[in-house]
Scaffold this motif. Structure first.
Motif, PDB file in Angstrom:
ATOM      1  N   GLN A  49       1.601   0.730 -17.072  1.00 56.78           N
ATOM      2  CA  GLN A  49       1.629  -1.344 -17.249  1.00 56.78           C
ATOM      3  C   GLN A  49       2.199  -1.474 -15.867  1.00 56.78           C
ATOM      4  O   GLN A  49       2.768  -2.009 -14.924  1.00 56.78           O
ATOM      5  N   SER A  50       2.988   0.242 -15.107  1.00 55.80           N
ATOM      6  CA  SER A  50       4.034   0.286 -13.512  1.00 55.80           C
ATOM      7  C   SER A  50       3.811   1.302 -13.281  1.00 55.80           C
ATOM      8  O   SER A  50       3.237   2.496 -13.628  1.00 55.80           O
ATOM      9  N   VAL A  51       4.494   1.259 -11.986  1.00 54.42           N
ATOM     10  CA  VAL A  51       4.270   3.012 -11.340  1.00 54.42           C
ATOM     11  C   VAL A  51       5.266   3.763 -12.054  1.00 54.42           C
ATOM     12  O   VAL A  51       6.497   3.853 -12.109  1.00 54.42           O
ATOM     13  N   HIS A  52       4.593   5.012 -13.333  1.00 50.85           N
ATOM     14  CA  HIS A  52       5.451   6.214 -13.044  1.00 50.85           C
ATOM     15  C   HIS A  52       5.601   7.225 -12.443  1.00 50.85           C
ATOM     16  O   HIS A  52       4.598   7.706 -11.516  1.00 50.85           O
ATOM     17  N   PRO A 176      -6.481   3.906 -10.278  1.00 50.52           N
ATOM     18  CA  PRO A 176      -6.350   4.933 -10.817  1.00 50.52           C
ATOM     19  C   PRO A 176      -5.606   5.373 -12.811  1.00 50.52           C
ATOM     20  O   PRO A 176      -4.789   4.524 -12.141  1.00 50.52           O
ATOM     21  N   ASP A 177      -5.953   6.486 -13.210  1.00 46.39           N
ATOM     22  CA  ASP A 177      -4.135   6.311 -14.353  1.00 46.39           C
ATOM     23  C   ASP A 177      -3.946   7.492 -13.862  1.00 46.39           C
ATOM     24  O   ASP A 177      -1.756   7.545 -14.223  1.00 46.39           O
ATOM     25  N   LEU A 178      -3.720   8.059 -12.744  1.00 42.32           N
ATOM     26  CA  LEU A 178      -3.381   9.398 -12.192  1.00 42.32           C
ATOM     27  C   LEU A 178      -3.287   9.731 -10.644  1.00 42.32           C
ATOM     28  O   LEU A 178      -4.765   9.796 -10.804  1.00 42.32           O
ATOM     29  N   VAL A 179      -2.415   9.550  -9.857  1.00 38.58           N
ATOM     30  CA  VAL A 179      -2.243  10.050  -8.894  1.00 38.58           C
ATOM     31  C   VAL A 179      -1.421  11.336  -8.561  1.00 38.58           C
ATOM     32  O   VAL A 179      -0.751  11.172  -8.267  1.00 38.58           O
ATOM     33  N   PHE A 180      -2.503  11.691  -7.648  1.00 42.29           N
ATOM     34  CA  PHE A 180      -1.862  13.714  -7.515  1.00 42.29           C
ATOM     35  C   PHE A 180      -1.147  13.763  -5.729  1.00 42.29           C
ATOM     36  O   PHE A 180      -1.836  13.319  -4.807  1.00 42.29           O
ATOM     37  N   VAL A 181       0.843  13.462  -5.409  1.00 44.04           N
ATOM     38  CA  VAL A 181       0.269  13.473  -3.869  1.00 44.04           C
ATOM     39  C   VAL A 181       1.176  14.883  -3.735  1.00 44.04           C
ATOM     40  O   VAL A 181       1.719  15.046  -4.085  1.00 44.04           O
ATOM     41  N   CYS A 182      -0.198  15.071  -2.729  1.00 48.69           N
ATOM     42  CA  CYS A 182       0.263  16.504  -2.357  1.00 48.69           C
ATOM     43  C   CYS A 182       0.878  16.539  -0.762  1.00 48.69           C
ATOM     44  O   CYS A 182       0.317  16.798   0.016  1.00 48.69           O
ATOM     45  N   LEU A 183       2.095  16.008  -0.379  1.00 45.50           N
ATOM     46  CA  LEU A 183       2.586  16.100   0.918  1.00 45.50           C
ATOM     47  C   LEU A 183       3.647  16.921   1.497  1.00 45.50           C
ATOM     48  O   LEU A 183       3.755  17.411   2.436  1.00 45.50           O
ATOM     49  N   GLY A 184       3.743  17.736  -0.245  1.00 50.74           N
ATOM     50  CA  GLY A 184       5.047  18.508   0.105  1.00 50.74           C
ATOM     51  C   GLY A 184       5.914  17.729  -0.116  1.00 50.74           C
ATOM     52  O   GLY A 184       6.568  16.603   0.245  1.00 50.74           O
ATOM     53  N   SER A 185       7.091  18.922  -0.906  1.00 46.72           N
ATOM     54  CA  SER A 185       8.676  17.443  -1.299  1.00 46.72           C
ATOM     55  C   SER A 185       9.477  18.041  -0.071  1.00 46.72           C
ATOM     56  O   SER A 185       9.510  19.776   0.456  1.00 46.72           O
ATOM     57  N   PRO A 186      10.577  17.311   0.555  1.00 49.54           N
ATOM     58  CA  PRO A 186      10.605  15.565   0.084  1.00 49.54           C
ATOM     59  C   PRO A 186      10.058  14.789   0.132  1.00 49.54           C
ATOM     60  O   PRO A 186       9.979  13.111   0.005  1.00 49.54           O
ATOM     61  N   LYS A 187       8.709  14.888   1.200  1.00 50.42           N
ATOM     62  CA  LYS A 187       8.269  13.573   1.615  1.00 50.42           C
ATOM     63  C   LYS A 187       7.356  13.019   0.582  1.00 50.42           C
ATOM     64  O   LYS A 187       7.487  12.045   0.675  1.00 50.42           O
ATOM     65  N   TRP A 191       7.857   9.431   0.054  1.00 45.58           N
ATOM     66  CA  TRP A 191       6.436   8.890   0.030  1.00 45.58           C
ATOM     67  C   TRP A 191       6.340   7.158  -1.479  1.00 45.58           C
ATOM     68  O   TRP A 191       6.368   6.106  -1.072  1.00 45.58           O
ATOM     69  N   VAL A 192       6.241   7.722  -2.695  1.00 43.84           N
ATOM     70  CA  VAL A 192       5.814   7.513  -3.390  1.00 43.84           C
ATOM     71  C   VAL A 192       6.888   6.431  -3.589  1.00 43.84           C
ATOM     72  O   VAL A 192       6.827   5.112  -4.253  1.00 43.84           O
ATOM     73  N   SER A 193       8.802   6.330  -3.495  1.00 44.59           N
ATOM     74  CA  SER A 193       9.396   5.732  -3.534  1.00 44.59           C
ATOM     75  C   SER A 193       9.635   5.000  -2.561  1.00 44.59           C
ATOM     76  O   SER A 193       9.590   3.767  -3.215  1.00 44.59           O
ATOM     77  N   HIS A 194       8.868   4.907  -1.301  1.00 40.34           N
ATOM     78  CA  HIS A 194       9.366   3.789  -0.257  1.00 40.34           C
ATOM     79  C   HIS A 194       7.956   2.488  -0.534  1.00 40.34           C
ATOM     80  O   HIS A 194       7.789   1.505  -0.663  1.00 40.34           O
ATOM     81  N   TRP A 195       6.770   3.202  -1.601  1.00 38.50           N
ATOM     82  CA  TRP A 195       5.533   2.100  -1.168  1.00 38.50           C
ATOM     83  C   TRP A 195       5.366   1.710  -3.016  1.00 38.50           C
ATOM     84  O   TRP A 195       4.175   1.325  -3.349  1.00 38.50           O
ATOM     85  N   ARG A 196       6.603   2.293  -3.289  1.00 41.15           N
ATOM     86  CA  ARG A 196       6.431   2.242  -4.924  1.00 41.15           C
ATOM     87  C   ARG A 196       6.021   0.443  -4.960  1.00 41.15           C
ATOM     88  O   ARG A 196       5.273   0.199  -6.117  1.00 41.15           O
ATOM     89  N   SER A 197       6.793  -0.740  -4.886  1.00 41.01           N
ATOM     90  CA  SER A 197       6.846  -2.287  -5.134  1.00 41.01           C
ATOM     91  C   SER A 197       4.952  -2.442  -4.706  1.00 41.01           C
ATOM     92  O   SER A 197       5.045  -3.287  -5.059  1.00 41.01           O
ATOM     93  N   GLU A 198       4.421  -1.204  -3.943  1.00 36.13           N
ATOM     94  CA  GLU A 198       2.942  -1.705  -3.486  1.00 36.13           C
ATOM     95  C   GLU A 198       2.074  -1.204  -4.344  1.00 36.13           C
ATOM     96  O   GLU A 198       0.625  -1.545  -3.727  1.00 36.13           O
ATOM     97  N   LEU A 199       1.983   0.134  -4.247  1.00 41.44           N
ATOM     98  CA  LEU A 199       1.480   0.657  -5.702  1.00 41.44           C
ATOM     99  C   LEU A 199       1.022   0.210  -6.144  1.00 41.44           C
ATOM    100  O   LEU A 199       1.363  -0.587  -7.459  1.00 41.44           O
ATOM    101  N   PRO A 200      -0.176   0.206  -7.055  1.00 38.07           N
ATOM    102  CA  PRO A 200      -1.136  -0.018  -8.183  1.00 38.07           C
ATOM    103  C   PRO A 200      -0.526   0.540  -9.531  1.00 38.07           C
ATOM    104  O   PRO A 200       0.076   2.587  -9.225  1.00 38.07           O
ATOM    105  N   PRO A 201      -0.578   0.340 -10.865  1.00 40.99           N
ATOM    106  CA  PRO A 201      -0.043   1.076 -11.614  1.00 40.99           C
ATOM    107  C   PRO A 201      -0.083   2.480 -11.968  1.00 40.99           C
ATOM    108  O   PRO A 201      -1.888   2.285 -12.019  1.00 40.99           O
ATOM    109  N   ALA A 202       0.484   3.082 -12.149  1.00 40.83           N
ATOM    110  CA  ALA A 202      -0.152   5.044 -12.473  1.00 40.83           C
ATOM    111  C   ALA A 202       0.267   6.188 -12.480  1.00 40.83           C
ATOM    112  O   ALA A 202       1.956   5.207 -12.481  1.00 40.83           O
TER     113      ALA A 202
END
Length: 270
Positions: A49-52, A176-187, A191-202
């Protein structure tokens, strides 16, 4: 849980095992249990129901938490923190956290793909080279008959780069239900933290080289080597230029975190 404690230069990152049995790294709780329990936890969050977010602490990430405020924010925001680094798992065991187990983004991608058809999950993979993500998605669809979609990720100069909006917009359309973001950490985590407010729930998983392993462009260490905690040596041999500084120069700094954690545990036991 308490937030990261500060010292003169950054944040003090320690691991601790609490009387309740919880294990924390930098003041935040780590996931405890095996694959079945991890899958059950993920299933309980979906449909989202939100970004996890799922973050995968290893030695390098633990060291980055000391000075990287944006990574600390992503770490604090995470719904699940699975322990990727073998040294972190061993430190947890020394401190008394016997239920701390190693889980990686590379393990998690095929694991959830194997359940996707049964549970009706749609999985998106993004990051890395476009053709690699596409091959990985095709491989998972063929192997598990799973609904897996590759989302092209452009070259960006920073996580704030407006080029990321194309990725966000495509994810909004895909739902999507799950999104695997494969950019390497910390990027990937920032990235997910920065765009969190605009990303769809997943559920968003920072998964590093997971697409490379699935696509076959990189090889994981054999299971025996993984169990011995020597996977880092296997990867170093494969990518010496990229990983030498991480493992041979930065890595030994983890000794301070380990010793400090053990010392504080001993003091609190008195």
């Amino acid at each position: 849980m308490p937030r990261l404690r500060r010292n003169g230069e950054g944040a003090e990152v320690i691991m601790a095992v609490h009387p309740s049995g919880t294990v924390t790294l930098a003041g935040r709780e780590l996931f405890l249990g095996g694959q079945a329990e991890l899958l059950a936890h993920i299933e309980s969050l979906l449909p989202a129901q939100s970004v996890h977010t799922v973050i995968t602490p290893n030695v390098d990430q633990a060291l980055n938490l000391v000075d990287d405020a944006r990574l600390r924010r992503a770490y604090d925001e995470a719904e699940i923190r699975i322990t990727d680094g073998f040294p972190l798992v061993k430190l947890g065991h020394l401190l008394g956290g016997s239920r701390l187990e190693r889980h990686t983004g590379a393990d998690l991608l095929p694991l959830v793909a194997a359940q996707a058809r049964r549970l009706g999950w749609r999985i998106a993979v993004t990051g890395g080279e476009e053709h690699i993500a596409r091959i990985a998605a095709e491989t998972l669809r063929r192997r598990f008959d799973a609904d897996v979609v590759a989302v092209p990720f452009p070259r960006i100069t920073s996580v704030e780069d407006d080029g990321s909006r194309k990725v966000v917009d495509e994810l909004v359309q895909l739902k999507p239900d799950l999104v695997f973001v494969c950019l390497g950490s910390p990027k990937q985590d920032v990235w997910v933290s920065h765009w969190r407010s605009e990303l769809p729930p997943a559920l968003y998983v920072g998964a590093g080289a997971a697409v490379d392993f699935v696509a076959g462009t990189k090889k994981r260490a054999p299971a025996t080597i993984q169990r011995l905690g020597a996977e880092w040596i296997y990867r170093l041999v494969q990518e010496p230029r990229r990983l030498a500084r991480r493992y041979l120069i930065r890595g030994p700094r983890f000794v301070y975190i380990a010793l400090r954690s053990l010392l504080l545990a001993k003091e609190s036991a008195r």
